[in-house]
Design an enzyme around this catalytic site. Structure first.
Site, PDB file in Angstrom:
ATOM      1  N   GLY A  38       0.833  -1.210   0.000  1.00  0.00           N
ATOM      2  CA  GLY A  38       0.000   0.000   0.000  1.00  0.00           C
ATOM      3  C   GLY A  38       0.861   1.251   0.000  1.00  0.00           C
TER       4      GLY A  38
ATOM      5  N   LYS B  88      -8.805   2.190  15.383  1.00  0.00           N
ATOM      6  CA  LYS B  88      -7.398   2.442  15.741  1.00  0.00           C
ATOM      7  C   LYS B  88      -7.249   2.571  17.259  1.00  0.00           C
ATOM      8  CE  LYS B  88      -5.600   2.293  11.704  1.00  0.00           C
ATOM      9  NZ  LYS B  88      -4.677   1.245  11.321  1.00  0.00           N
TER      10      LYS B  88
ATOM     11  N   GLY C 249     -17.443  15.384  10.937  1.00  0.00           N
ATOM     12  CA  GLY C 249     -16.394  14.665  11.654  1.00  0.00           C
ATOM     13  C   GLY C 249     -15.019  15.315  11.590  1.00  0.00           C
TER      14      GLY C 249
ATOM     15  N   ASP D 191      -4.598 -12.631   2.427  1.00  0.00           N
ATOM     16  CA  ASP D 191      -5.302 -11.882   3.472  1.00  0.00           C
ATOM     17  C   ASP D 191      -4.652 -12.284   4.794  1.00  0.00           C
ATOM     18  OD1 ASP D 191      -7.164 -11.081   5.494  1.00  0.00           O
ATOM     19  OD2 ASP D 191      -8.774 -11.100   4.019  1.00  0.00           O
TER      20      ASP D 191
ATOM     21  N   ILE E 149       1.781   3.658   2.350  1.00  0.00           N
ATOM     22  CA  ILE E 149       2.856   3.845   3.340  1.00  0.00           C
ATOM     23  C   ILE E 149       3.744   2.597   3.391  1.00  0.00           C
ATOM     24  CG2 ILE E 149       3.374   4.423   5.738  1.00  0.00           C
ATOM     25  CD1 ILE E 149       0.497   5.670   5.848  1.00  0.00           C
TER      26      ILE E 149
ATOM     27  N   TYR F 234     -13.736   4.025  11.872  1.00  0.00           N
ATOM     28  CA  TYR F 234     -12.308   3.891  11.533  1.00  0.00           C
ATOM     29  C   TYR F 234     -11.453   4.387  12.707  1.00  0.00           C
ATOM     30  CZ  TYR F 234      -7.697   4.914   9.778  1.00  0.00           C
ATOM     31  OH  TYR F 234      -6.326   4.972   9.653  1.00  0.00           O
TER      32      TYR F 234
ATOM     33  N   SER G 141      -2.857   6.280  14.206  1.00  0.00           N
ATOM     34  CA  SER G 141      -3.232   7.494  13.490  1.00  0.00           C
ATOM     35  C   SER G 141      -3.513   8.611  14.481  1.00  0.00           C
ATOM     36  CB  SER G 141      -4.505   7.179  12.697  1.00  0.00           C
ATOM     37  OG  SER G 141      -5.084   8.369  12.210  1.00  0.00           O
TER      38      SER G 141
HETATM   39  P1  NAD Z   1      -3.282   1.475   1.918  1.00  0.00           P
HETATM   40  O1  NAD Z   1      -4.697   1.073   1.736  1.00  0.00           O
HETATM   41  O2  NAD Z   1      -2.591   2.132   0.780  1.00  0.00           O
HETATM   42  O3  NAD Z   1      -2.407   0.211   2.354  1.00  0.00           O
HETATM   43  C1  NAD Z   1      -2.920  -0.845   3.100  1.00  0.00           C
HETATM   44  C2  NAD Z   1      -2.478  -2.139   2.432  1.00  0.00           C
HETATM   45  O4  NAD Z   1      -2.970  -3.224   3.204  1.00  0.00           O
HETATM   46  C3  NAD Z   1      -3.039  -2.275   1.023  1.00  0.00           C
HETATM   47  O5  NAD Z   1      -2.006  -2.675   0.142  1.00  0.00           O
HETATM   48  C4  NAD Z   1      -4.096  -3.375   1.159  1.00  0.00           C
HETATM   49  O6  NAD Z   1      -4.192  -4.138  -0.036  1.00  0.00           O
HETATM   50  C5  NAD Z   1      -3.564  -4.167   2.332  1.00  0.00           C
HETATM   51  N1  NAD Z   1      -4.583  -4.879   3.126  1.00  0.00           N
HETATM   52  C6  NAD Z   1      -5.714  -4.381   3.664  1.00  0.00           C
HETATM   53  N2  NAD Z   1      -6.359  -5.349   4.336  1.00  0.00           N
HETATM   54  C7  NAD Z   1      -5.608  -6.476   4.221  1.00  0.00           C
HETATM   55  C8  NAD Z   1      -5.731  -7.794   4.710  1.00  0.00           C
HETATM   56  N3  NAD Z   1      -6.802  -8.190   5.411  1.00  0.00           N
HETATM   57  N4  NAD Z   1      -4.750  -8.679   4.442  1.00  0.00           N
HETATM   58  C9  NAD Z   1      -3.667  -8.319   3.702  1.00  0.00           C
HETATM   59  N5  NAD Z   1      -3.510  -7.088   3.202  1.00  0.00           N
HETATM   60  C10 NAD Z   1      -4.462  -6.176   3.469  1.00  0.00           C
HETATM   61  O7  NAD Z   1      -3.213   2.397   3.213  1.00  0.00           O
HETATM   62  P2  NAD Z   1      -2.014   3.290   3.745  1.00  0.00           P
HETATM   63  O8  NAD Z   1      -2.369   4.703   3.532  1.00  0.00           O
HETATM   64  O9  NAD Z   1      -0.726   2.773   3.271  1.00  0.00           O
HETATM   65  O10 NAD Z   1      -2.175   3.017   5.301  1.00  0.00           O
HETATM   66  C11 NAD Z   1      -1.437   2.013   5.950  1.00  0.00           C
HETATM   67  C12 NAD Z   1      -1.834   1.968   7.404  1.00  0.00           C
HETATM   68  O11 NAD Z   1      -1.629   3.249   7.988  1.00  0.00           O
HETATM   69  C13 NAD Z   1      -3.295   1.624   7.659  1.00  0.00           C
HETATM   70  O12 NAD Z   1      -3.356   0.840   8.821  1.00  0.00           O
HETATM   71  C14 NAD Z   1      -3.934   2.971   7.896  1.00  0.00           C
HETATM   72  O13 NAD Z   1      -5.069   2.859   8.703  1.00  0.00           O
HETATM   73  C15 NAD Z   1      -2.824   3.700   8.621  1.00  0.00           C
HETATM   74  N6  NAD Z   1      -2.888   5.145   8.493  1.00  0.00           N
HETATM   75  C16 NAD Z   1      -2.948   5.726   7.253  1.00  0.00           C
HETATM   76  C17 NAD Z   1      -3.013   7.116   7.144  1.00  0.00           C
HETATM   77  C18 NAD Z   1      -3.133   7.775   5.802  1.00  0.00           C
HETATM   78  O14 NAD Z   1      -3.559   8.937   5.764  1.00  0.00           O
HETATM   79  N7  NAD Z   1      -2.757   7.138   4.710  1.00  0.00           N
HETATM   80  C19 NAD Z   1      -2.981   7.907   8.303  1.00  0.00           C
HETATM   81  C20 NAD Z   1      -2.895   7.293   9.543  1.00  0.00           C
HETATM   82  C21 NAD Z   1      -2.843   5.904   9.623  1.00  0.00           C
HETATM   83  C1  WQD Z   2      -7.317  17.238   5.426  1.00  0.00           C
HETATM   84  C2  WQD Z   2      -8.066  18.567   5.388  1.00  0.00           C
HETATM   85  C3  WQD Z   2     -10.426  18.341   5.035  1.00  0.00           C
HETATM   86  C4  WQD Z   2     -10.422  16.783   1.020  1.00  0.00           C
HETATM   87  C5  WQD Z   2      -7.806  11.666   7.482  1.00  0.00           C
HETATM   88  C6  WQD Z   2      -8.282  10.684   8.514  1.00  0.00           C
HETATM   89  C7  WQD Z   2      -7.146  10.391   9.454  1.00  0.00           C
HETATM   90  C8  WQD Z   2      -5.913   9.932   8.686  1.00  0.00           C
HETATM   91  C9  WQD Z   2      -5.545  10.892   7.614  1.00  0.00           C
HETATM   92  C10 WQD Z   2      -5.945   7.575   8.493  1.00  0.00           C
HETATM   93  C11 WQD Z   2      -9.397  18.529   6.133  1.00  0.00           C
HETATM   94  C12 WQD Z   2      -9.775  19.088   3.879  1.00  0.00           C
HETATM   95  C13 WQD Z   2     -10.008  17.266   2.240  1.00  0.00           C
HETATM   96  C14 WQD Z   2     -11.083  17.639   0.131  1.00  0.00           C
HETATM   97  C15 WQD Z   2     -10.832  19.430   1.712  1.00  0.00           C
HETATM   98  N1  WQD Z   2      -6.109   8.703   8.009  1.00  0.00           N
HETATM   99  N2  WQD Z   2     -10.214  18.568   2.574  1.00  0.00           N
HETATM  100  N3  WQD Z   2     -11.255  18.959   0.507  1.00  0.00           N
HETATM  101  O1  WQD Z   2      -9.309  14.361   7.546  1.00  0.00           O
HETATM  102  O2  WQD Z   2      -7.109  15.284   8.378  1.00  0.00           O
HETATM  103  O3  WQD Z   2      -7.413  12.863   8.136  1.00  0.00           O
HETATM  104  O4  WQD Z   2      -6.676  11.129   6.788  1.00  0.00           O
HETATM  105  O5  WQD Z   2      -5.687   7.291   9.616  1.00  0.00           O
HETATM  106  O6  WQD Z   2      -7.606   9.403  10.284  1.00  0.00           O
HETATM  107  O7  WQD Z   2      -9.353  11.251   9.234  1.00  0.00           O
HETATM  108  O8  WQD Z   2      -7.202  14.229   6.114  1.00  0.00           O
HETATM  109  O9  WQD Z   2      -6.640  14.699   3.802  1.00  0.00           O
HETATM  110  O10 WQD Z   2      -8.980  13.931   4.350  1.00  0.00           O
HETATM  111  O11 WQD Z   2      -8.250  16.216   5.037  1.00  0.00           O
HETATM  112  O12 WQD Z   2     -11.040  20.617   2.001  1.00  0.00           O
HETATM  113  O13 WQD Z   2     -11.517  17.257  -0.971  1.00  0.00           O
HETATM  114  O14 WQD Z   2      -8.397  18.835   4.011  1.00  0.00           O
HETATM  115  O15 WQD Z   2     -11.675  18.907   5.337  1.00  0.00           O
HETATM  116  O16 WQD Z   2      -9.581  19.749   6.761  1.00  0.00           O
HETATM  117  P1  WQD Z   2      -7.853  14.271   7.603  1.00  0.00           P
HETATM  118  P2  WQD Z   2      -7.779  14.696   4.749  1.00  0.00           P
END
Ligand code: NAD
Ligand code: WQD
Length: 428
Positions: free
Chosen positions: A18, A237, A381, A76, A20, A233, A186
């Protein structure tokens, strides 16, 4: 199965293809770790594996060093097949009397890989025990569903993968004696507490059993509080962190770090890795990218009435390569015994906030393209402010984000521009 120089120990990266995860796998390989990736490709593509391989090979060739192993199982992580995968990364020795926790008495449920490649149950020998030693020395757990909006519509899907999946998985890891675990948490765990308007300290999320030094200098146990978590979600976490804290509290031989990402953005400077989800994006920069490519006509700005310098929300945007390096720092700190508690949470952010408008302007100037906006009401939210206090990660993990918002914009544009119409096809 890619890579020839398999050496004994591996880091298992679950969800490693994915957004990250892929950047982290690359950084692990660059830091000479052998990596086993588990991913079911539910939100990613297998081609990412080959891109990681290419970039890692380039890096190793440049430094004239051998390429670590990169192995992949499309699975999975909740699948019963995970047991056989873990068994195939274990070695076994027969002991005449019971020893450590990782020892399972016969009859023995796990499968053993034979020379013929067929999984076999070991023979039943009641006087003896089988000791197993895993070649997997650490796990980084990224696999989860991450859409806030979808989690509200389909909470069970989220709890099943993010929470139940992790619990079952931890049971399996414990069975194999693998107790070094890095969890993708997160900033969402701070919930509405983020709106306090000051950088968020880890102890403000008070569900677990950490102690902290209060302003009067005394060590206190954090008290449970209502966090105002706004989505299933976010709660998933929070629940995972609570479960991990409980496990570490019950058995101090675990080393668990929960890394609370703020807003991960940007991508690898090569443009080969980036955010390329199967799901429709909802995060700010991926949405801006869809406006740049023409797939979306306009960027909706959600809320211009927040108590911030320009009225739009403030976030701590962290470059994904910095974030990836934070995982290497967490593994290193854990191995060096610098992570003081068996469960410890760390903010991974920059400590600096930028408004939504600043992000929009930054991408507009980097791309040289007009990005039309429409100001609309607040998104349900959302919080107005969410910025990390970064001291704990700096001190204990010896890690600090290096890149700026400008670096993020340059890399996002590099990743996106190939899919954008040429300027004279665009209205400017
Ligand atoms: P992503 O969806 O790009 O990556 C997640 C990967 O996990 C994907 O490749 C997906 O195919 C795989 N996956 C999901 N469920 C699975 C399962 N049951 N078995 C095997 N593989 C599975 O997401 P990301 O943005 O890389 O996020 C990675 C982690 O970081 C997640 O736990 C997410 O909640 C957390 N996170 C992401 C953000 C963000 O903004 N991207 C912010 C905070 C936390
Ligand atoms: C950032 C700012 C939006 C889209 C989310 C999850 C958080 C984490 C990261 C996983 C906000 C504004 C966004 C758009 C906009 N993920 N925005 N127009 O909401 O801070 O965090 O992603 O863990 O849990 O809640 O990130 O990038 O969605 O939004 O104005 O089309 O941009 O309102 O203020 P957020 P975001």
């Amino acid at each position: 199965d890619i890579g020839e120089n398999a050496s004994p120990s591996f880091i298992m990266v679950v969800g490693g293809l994915g957004y990250i995860g892929s950047h982290t796998v690359l950084e692990l390989l660059k830091a000479d770790y052998n990596v086993l990736v588990i991913d079911d490709l539910s939100n990613s593509y297998e081609s990412v594996l080959h891109r990681i391989q290419t970039l890692a090979a380039e890096h190793c060739a440049m430094l004239n060093k051998p390429m670590p192993a990169l192995q992949f199982q499309q699975l999975d992580y909740r699948s019963p097949m995970m047991r056989s995968v873990l068994a195939s990364y274990s070695s076994y020795s027969i002991c005449s009397k019971p020893v450590a926790v990782s020892t399972m008495p016969f009859p023995y449920s796990a499968l053993q890989r034979t020379d013929s490649g067929i999984d076999m149950e070991p023979e039943d020998t009641p006087e003896q025990t089988l000791q197993r030693q895993s070649r997997i020395t650490g796990v980084i757990h990224f696999a989860a569903y991450k859409s806030v909006e979808e989690s509200i519509r389909m909470p069970l899907k989220y709890y099943m993968n993010n929470v139940c999946g992790m619990v079952e998985f931890l049971g399996l890891l414990e069975e194999f004696g693998i107790k070094n675990f890095v969890f993708s948490s997160s900033a969402t765990v701070y919930g509405e507490g983020a709106n306090c308007g000051a950088p968020l300290r880890e102890e403000l999320c008070v569900h677990h059993h950490e102690t902290f030094i209060d302003s009067d200098g005394f060590e206190r146990q954090a008290t449970p509080g209502v966090m105002g978590l706004t989505s299933p979600y976010g709660r998933s976490k929070f629940m995972c962190e609570s479960i991990l804290a409980d496990i570490a509290r019950s058995d101090a031989s675990w080393s668990i770090t929960a890394l609370r990402y703020f807003n991960p953005v940007g991508c690898h400077e090569s443009g080969l890795l980036g955010e390329d989800p199967r799901q429709k994006p909802s995060n700010l920069i991926p949405v801006i990218a869809t406006v740049l490519t023409g797939a979306k006509p306009v960027l909706d700005i959600f809320g211009t009435d927040w108590n911030t310098p320009d009225g739009t929300a403030v976030r701590d945007f962290i470059h994904v390569v910095d974030l990836a390096q934070g995982h290497i720092a967490a593994l290193a700190a854990s191995a060096a015994g610098r992570v003081k508690a068996p469960f410890r949470a760390y903010n991974l952010g920059t400590g600096r906030g930028h408004t939504v408008r600043e992000v929009h302007e930054s991408l507009q100037s980097t791309s040289g393209r007009a990005i039309p906006v429409r100001e609309v009401g607040r998104r349900a939210g959302d919080v107005g402010f969410c910025v990390a206090e970064v001291q704990r990660a700096e001190t204990e993990l010896a890690w600090k984000a290096q890149k700026t918002l400008r670096d993020c914009s340059v890399d996002v544009w590099n990743f996106t521009k190939g899919r954008c119409p040429v300027p004279d096809e665009m209205e400017t």
